[in-house]
Design a protein around this motif. Structure first.
Motif, PDB file in Angstrom:
ATOM      1  N   THR A 145       0.902  -1.112   0.073  1.00 57.48           N
ATOM      2  CA  THR A 145      -0.032   0.109   0.064  1.00 57.48           C
ATOM      3  C   THR A 145       0.932   1.302   0.096  1.00 57.48           C
ATOM      4  O   THR A 145       0.283   2.144  -0.697  1.00 57.48           O
ATOM      5  N   TYR A 146       1.917   1.348   0.837  1.00 61.97           N
ATOM      6  CA  TYR A 146       2.772   2.203   0.962  1.00 61.97           C
ATOM      7  C   TYR A 146       3.679   2.616  -0.428  1.00 61.97           C
ATOM      8  O   TYR A 146       3.813   3.637  -1.006  1.00 61.97           O
ATOM      9  N   LEU A 205       0.989   4.273  -2.922  1.00 55.60           N
ATOM     10  CA  LEU A 205       1.059   5.715  -2.510  1.00 55.60           C
ATOM     11  C   LEU A 205       2.227   6.568  -2.933  1.00 55.60           C
ATOM     12  O   LEU A 205       1.995   7.604  -3.601  1.00 55.60           O
ATOM     13  N   ARG A 224      -7.028   0.045  -2.024  1.00 53.02           N
ATOM     14  CA  ARG A 224      -6.396  -0.088  -0.770  1.00 53.02           C
ATOM     15  C   ARG A 224      -6.190   0.723   0.277  1.00 53.02           C
ATOM     16  O   ARG A 224      -5.833   0.228   1.376  1.00 53.02           O
ATOM     17  N   THR A 225      -6.862   1.833   0.318  1.00 48.86           N
ATOM     18  CA  THR A 225      -6.865   2.933   1.153  1.00 48.86           C
ATOM     19  C   THR A 225      -8.256   3.243   1.306  1.00 48.86           C
ATOM     20  O   THR A 225      -9.191   3.224   0.363  1.00 48.86           O
ATOM     21  N   THR A 247      -6.582   8.088   4.601  1.00 48.68           N
ATOM     22  CA  THR A 247      -5.144   8.053   4.212  1.00 48.68           C
ATOM     23  C   THR A 247      -4.754   8.776   2.721  1.00 48.68           C
ATOM     24  O   THR A 247      -3.889   9.334   2.531  1.00 48.68           O
ATOM     25  N   VAL A 281      -7.836   5.057  10.893  1.00 52.43           N
ATOM     26  CA  VAL A 281      -6.585   4.906   9.989  1.00 52.43           C
ATOM     27  C   VAL A 281      -6.413   3.121  10.172  1.00 52.43           C
ATOM     28  O   VAL A 281      -6.127   2.450   9.278  1.00 52.43           O
ATOM     29  N   GLU A 304      -8.576   1.026   8.541  1.00 47.91           N
ATOM     30  CA  GLU A 304      -8.745   1.185   7.219  1.00 47.91           C
ATOM     31  C   GLU A 304      -7.436   0.279   6.602  1.00 47.91           C
ATOM     32  O   GLU A 304      -7.449  -0.639   5.728  1.00 47.91           O
ATOM     33  N   TRP A 305      -6.183   0.258   7.455  1.00 53.56           N
ATOM     34  CA  TRP A 305      -5.143  -0.803   7.074  1.00 53.56           C
ATOM     35  C   TRP A 305      -5.515  -2.186   7.252  1.00 53.56           C
ATOM     36  O   TRP A 305      -5.157  -3.047   6.289  1.00 53.56           O
ATOM     37  N   ASP A 354      -7.563  -3.495   4.351  1.00 49.85           N
ATOM     38  CA  ASP A 354      -6.854  -3.394   2.860  1.00 49.85           C
ATOM     39  C   ASP A 354      -6.975  -4.435   2.106  1.00 49.85           C
ATOM     40  O   ASP A 354      -7.641  -4.293   1.034  1.00 49.85           O
TER      41      ASP A 354
END
Length: 383
Positions: A9-10, A13, A248-249, A253, A318, A321-322, A325
């Protein structure tokens, strides 16, 4: 320990932030009379729209990766055509602004997007005039005014183009919600391009024929195929990178990533284009405007959460949300496979939001009609 899903996910982003910033800077470089020297924003936008339409047709009709939705002539005439008209207008005016004002100042002006969207939504009856939101809009407006006052190379024409483009985009967002949602029509990024890009191309053809074609015939312009192809390809890649990010978010986010992107872009623009220096008054005004945008986004997220979930703190939301995912990604892919588009938690239609960076960007319905520091994720258009 951070698991693989969070790292992925990172990564998405990061890709979004890099592509979003890169495409805006690339468009500015192409259009700037000081660099590539191709001062024809309508032509550049038409190239992006034509390329996007071509790719969409190949994916839908030739490769059949996504099936077209059931579109009647009445729906196309009453929904797609007016949305495409405002879409083309927002790209035209937004790109033209690059000829007159800096990237950094444009990003600061984009803080007005929630103001424009809120006002248009109130006029169209899709939102209510609330005191708390109205005060936030005043705060954002004051911040933008202060930032404009501190702009060294302030240009009234460029500012007018950008603000006009912002309101055209706000009208498109509200029309998308009012028209498509009422028809029960949902579009994913591919089918959105399939229906909207060709129509937007035709709308852009008229002003291009009247305004830019005569000038191009008597001017010595350079047309490098690889420059324009790579530019359009980057814009399309940005479109699909946001497609991945949204799967994914959650709203929180995405908004944080958007705000981070705006600050990075403002900093990068002063390095890539030294003539676009920013002043302390610019930054103070933008900080004021951004604080209003953040409060606005928080209130919109809070409103959405209160109608669906028990109240939670932002850190808790948050974290949730993770954890969701993988589940949200699976739902997202199923929606695409069914050609029904991406649905938000409340089941509302996806909001098709655009920035001056990519041809057509889908914004999660979880954050309906709100903007991420710049515009929720936000042409190629530039597109």
């Amino acid at each position: 320990m951070i698991n693989r899903q969070i790292l992925l996910t990172y990564l998405y982003l990061l890709i979004y932030i890099c592509l979003s910033s890169g495409v805006i800077l690339y468009n500015k470089w192409v259009l700037s009379p000081k660099y590539f020297k191709f001062p024809f924003p309508i032509t550049l936008t038409m190239i992006h729209m034509g390329f996007s339409a071509f790719v969409a047709v190949v994916l839908v009709r030739v490769l059949k990766i996504v099936a077209p939705v059931k579109m009647t002539f009445q729906i196309y005439a009453t929904c797609v055509i007016p949305i495409s008209a405002f879409f083309a207008s927002s790209l035209w005016f937004g790109n033209t602004a690059y000829l007159h004002i800096s990237v950094a100042f444009i990003q600061m002006l984009k803080a007005l997007m929630p103001v424009a969207t809120f006002l248009v939504a109130v006029v169209c009856g899709t939102d209510k005039l609330r005191c708390d939101l109205f005060l936030n809009m005043l705060l954002v407006s004051v911040g933008v005014v202060v930032s404009s006052y501190g702009e060294i190379h302030f240009n009234a024409i460029g500012t007018l183009y950008q603000v006009t483009g912002i309101f055209a985009e706000a009208l498109r967002l509200v029309l998308t919600q009012v028209l498509l949602q009422k028809k029960g029509l949902t579009l994913n990024p591919i089918t959105s391009l399939y229906y909207i890009a060709p129509c937007s191309f035709l709308f852009l053809f008229v002003p291009w024929y009247l305004l830019e074609k005569p000038v191009m015939e008597i001017s010595q312009i350079q047309f490098n195929f690889w420059i324009f192809f790579s530019n359009a390809l980057c814009a399309l890649a940005l479109n699909f990178s946001i497609f991945l990010v949204l799967g994914r978010t959650g709203a929180v986010t995405i908004r944080v990533a958007g705000v981070l992107k705006d600050w990075i872009l403002i900093a990068l623009s002063t390095i890539v284009f030294p003539e676009s220096a920013i002043t302390s008054l610019n930054l103070i005004g933008y900080a004021i405007a951004l604080s209003g945008v953040l409060i606005y986004n928080y209130l919109k997220v809070k409103d959405g959460a209160s109608s669906q979930l028990p109240m939670e703190s932002i850190p808790e939301r948050v974290t949730k949300e993770w954890k969701l995912d993988k589940k949200s990604s699976d739902i997202y892919r199923d929606d695409v496979n069914n050609s029904e588009g991406m649905m938000g938690k409340a089941g509302s239609v996806v909001e098709l939001a655009v920035e001056e960076e990519a041809p057509l960007l889908p914004a999660g319905s979880r954050g309906a009609l709100s903007y991420i520091g710049r515009s929720q994720l936000s042409n190629s258009h530039a597109v």
